[in-house]
Motif scaffolding. Structure first.
Motif, PDB file in Angstrom:
ATOM      1  N   TYR A 162       0.146 -10.550  45.894  1.00  0.00           N
ATOM      2  CA  TYR A 162      -0.516 -11.239  46.998  1.00  0.00           C
ATOM      3  C   TYR A 162      -0.080 -12.699  47.080  1.00  0.00           C
ATOM      4  CZ  TYR A 162      -4.165 -13.501  49.730  1.00  0.00           C
ATOM      5  OH  TYR A 162      -4.837 -14.257  50.657  1.00  0.00           O
ATOM      6  N   SER A 166       2.003 -14.343  50.068  1.00  0.00           N
ATOM      7  CA  SER A 166       1.325 -15.401  50.815  1.00  0.00           C
ATOM      8  C   SER A 166       2.119 -16.700  50.793  1.00  0.00           C
ATOM      9  CB  SER A 166      -0.076 -15.637  50.242  1.00  0.00           C
ATOM     10  OG  SER A 166      -0.873 -14.485  50.378  1.00  0.00           O
ATOM     11  N   LEU A 299      -9.582 -14.185  47.436  1.00  0.00           N
ATOM     12  CA  LEU A 299      -8.608 -13.377  48.167  1.00  0.00           C
ATOM     13  C   LEU A 299      -7.529 -12.828  47.246  1.00  0.00           C
ATOM     14  CD1 LEU A 299      -8.138 -15.579  51.362  1.00  0.00           C
ATOM     15  CD2 LEU A 299      -9.669 -13.627  51.035  1.00  0.00           C
ATOM     16  N   GLN A 300      -7.107 -13.635  46.259  1.00  0.00           N
ATOM     17  CA  GLN A 300      -6.006 -13.211  45.395  1.00  0.00           C
ATOM     18  C   GLN A 300      -6.391 -12.056  44.476  1.00  0.00           C
ATOM     19  OE1 GLN A 300      -5.247 -16.665  42.548  1.00  0.00           O
ATOM     20  NE2 GLN A 300      -7.148 -17.274  43.542  1.00  0.00           N
ATOM     21  N   ALA A 303      -7.302  -8.418  47.184  1.00  0.00           N
ATOM     22  CA  ALA A 303      -6.404  -7.951  48.253  1.00  0.00           C
ATOM     23  C   ALA A 303      -5.845  -6.560  47.954  1.00  0.00           C
ATOM     24  CB  ALA A 303      -5.271  -8.947  48.465  1.00  0.00           C
TER      25      ALA A 303
END
Length: 421
Positions: A162, A166, A299-300, A303
């Protein structure tokens, strides 16, 4: 003689694939129904055992348990709760044994990181002292990738993927606007003492001068002047500068680049967060560049839509191996990933004694960090790249992922007294 039941619990920060390990533990235990009865899951981790809040997973369908393989978060609930040292107080450990005895539990599978392995080890030792046979097996998990013995930790590969993706995507955004807009972009990633996640973002750079241009590791004290000079040189040469910074970044005097001096978590650690805005403020004040920053935060680690296939497979494998270790008589061990080769990438699952894992922390090797301290070396890339390989997408419905939904039926309590935390 009836077979003993098993207790499974999730601990600490969850990951995109911790439920894959849960899926493996439950599915594998069901295949060994001649040795293991039901699998009870702790509601909110180890607190579920202390509070006698046990979820009966036998009431969940095979389809629902199978869907855990592609579901992020902690399906049964996790917690940040550190049991007191045995020398300080045995009350919590004795309570665990009381609950296990009351529900005829003979197996304890603890899915977590360093502190979790310490808990599993202590429970194993105390159960022996109390004359209650209990098989304790650790199941590794942490996006920090800082457990010893195991080559890598389930959860890390997906978080790494991720962050690399990103970083690459955001870098294209910055590059396209840098002439008239943002010059500096900083992404803050997790990692208090170990810079594995920050290093993973470095995979976005495929050629020389590709972003990220600067990685700030917690293992290397940050020299403010050298950092600012690197930002200035990069921006003048490339037109922009992309920085990835670990939340645990420290200055040369040992102080965190950004940390609360008053707020601590349940483990007594200073609450971190804010390294990205702190660096951006310094850059703006000293160099005048317009900036933007992002904090990957939860988020990391959640995901699942972009999880690494290797990570999913390894998370399942260590859960499956944990049960197999237990039914073959192993105790006080953790299932561990063994790297057999880089190219082609080959791995297998072995075991590690809990006393070799508990409370130890593996940081980035210095030969994984470039001489200028702002990048990753070829050997680091060779270690990291296999861990983000492959995609393992969840099923989608109306454009969104479909995740498991559990009944979470509680087992009837058998102890008369509640436990006060």
């Amino acid at each position: 003689m009836s077979v003993k039941h098993a207790f499974y619990a999730q601990s600490g920060g969850v990951t995109a694939v911790i439920n894959a390990s849960a899926c493996a533990v439950i599915e594998t235990a069901r295949r060994y129904d001649d040795k293991i009865g039901k699998v009870y899951a702790g509601h909110n981790g180890i607190l579920g055992a202390l509070r006698e809040e046990l979820i009966d997973t036998s009431l969940e369908s095979h389809e629902t348990i199978g869907a855990l393989l592609r579901t992020p978060g902690g399906a049964f609930g996790s917690c940040r709760y550190k049991l007191k040292p045995i020398g300080e107080s045995e009350a919590e450990y004795r309570r665990l044994i009381e609950v296990f005895r009351a529900h005829d539990i003979g197996y304890f599978f603890y899915n977590g990181g360093n502190d979790s392995m310490d808990t599993a080890l202590k429970v194993s030792q105390l159960s022996e002292q109390m004359g209650y046979p209990l098989t304790c097996i650790g199941v590794p998990k942490t996006i920090d990738n800082d457990l010893t013995v195991t080559d890598n930790c389930p959860g890390f590969g997906s978080a790494a993927k991720y962050l690399a993706v990103s970083t690459k995507e955001a870098s294209h955004d910055i590059a396209s606007m840098c002439d008239t807009s943002t010059k500096v972009f900083v992404m803050e990633v997790m990692g208090r003492n170990a810079g594995w996640l920050a290093a993973a973002a470095g995979l976005a750079a495929r050629q020389e001068n590709d972003p990220p241009h600067i990685i700030v590791f917690p293992e290397i004290p940050l020299n403010r002047e050298r950092f600012l000079q690197k930002v200035k040189e990069t921006t003048e040469q490339e037109g922009y500068c992309v920085i990835v910074a670990s939340e645990g970044a420290r200055y040369e005097d040992g102080s965190f680049v950004s940390a609360s001096t008053t707020v601590v978590d349940s483990f007594g650690h200073q609450q971190l967060g804010g390294v990205a805005p702190a660096l951006c403020t310094t850059i703006k004040q000293e160099l005048g560049y317009k900036y933007h920053y992002a904090v990957a935060d939860y988020l990391q680690r959640s995901a699942r839509h972009i999880a690494s296939r290797v990570d999913v497979e390894q998370a399942y494998a260590v859960g499956k191996a944990a049960v197999e270790l237990a039914v073959t008589g192993r105790n006080a061990v953790m299932s561990a990933i063994i790297r057999e080769s880089n190219a082609p990438y080959r791995w297998s699952v072995g075991e590690a004694s809990l006393d070799k894992v508990a409370n130890f922390e593996r940081k980035m090797p210095m030969d994984f960090i470039t001489e200028d301290s702002f990048g990753i070396t070829r050997s680091c890339r060779e270690y990291l790249e296999p861990l983000i390989e492959g995609e393992e997408y969840p099923a989608y419905l109306n454009g969104l992922p479909r995740f498991a939904r559990l009944k979470k039926v509680m087992v009837e309590k058998r102890l008369n007294k509640p436990f006060e935390l």
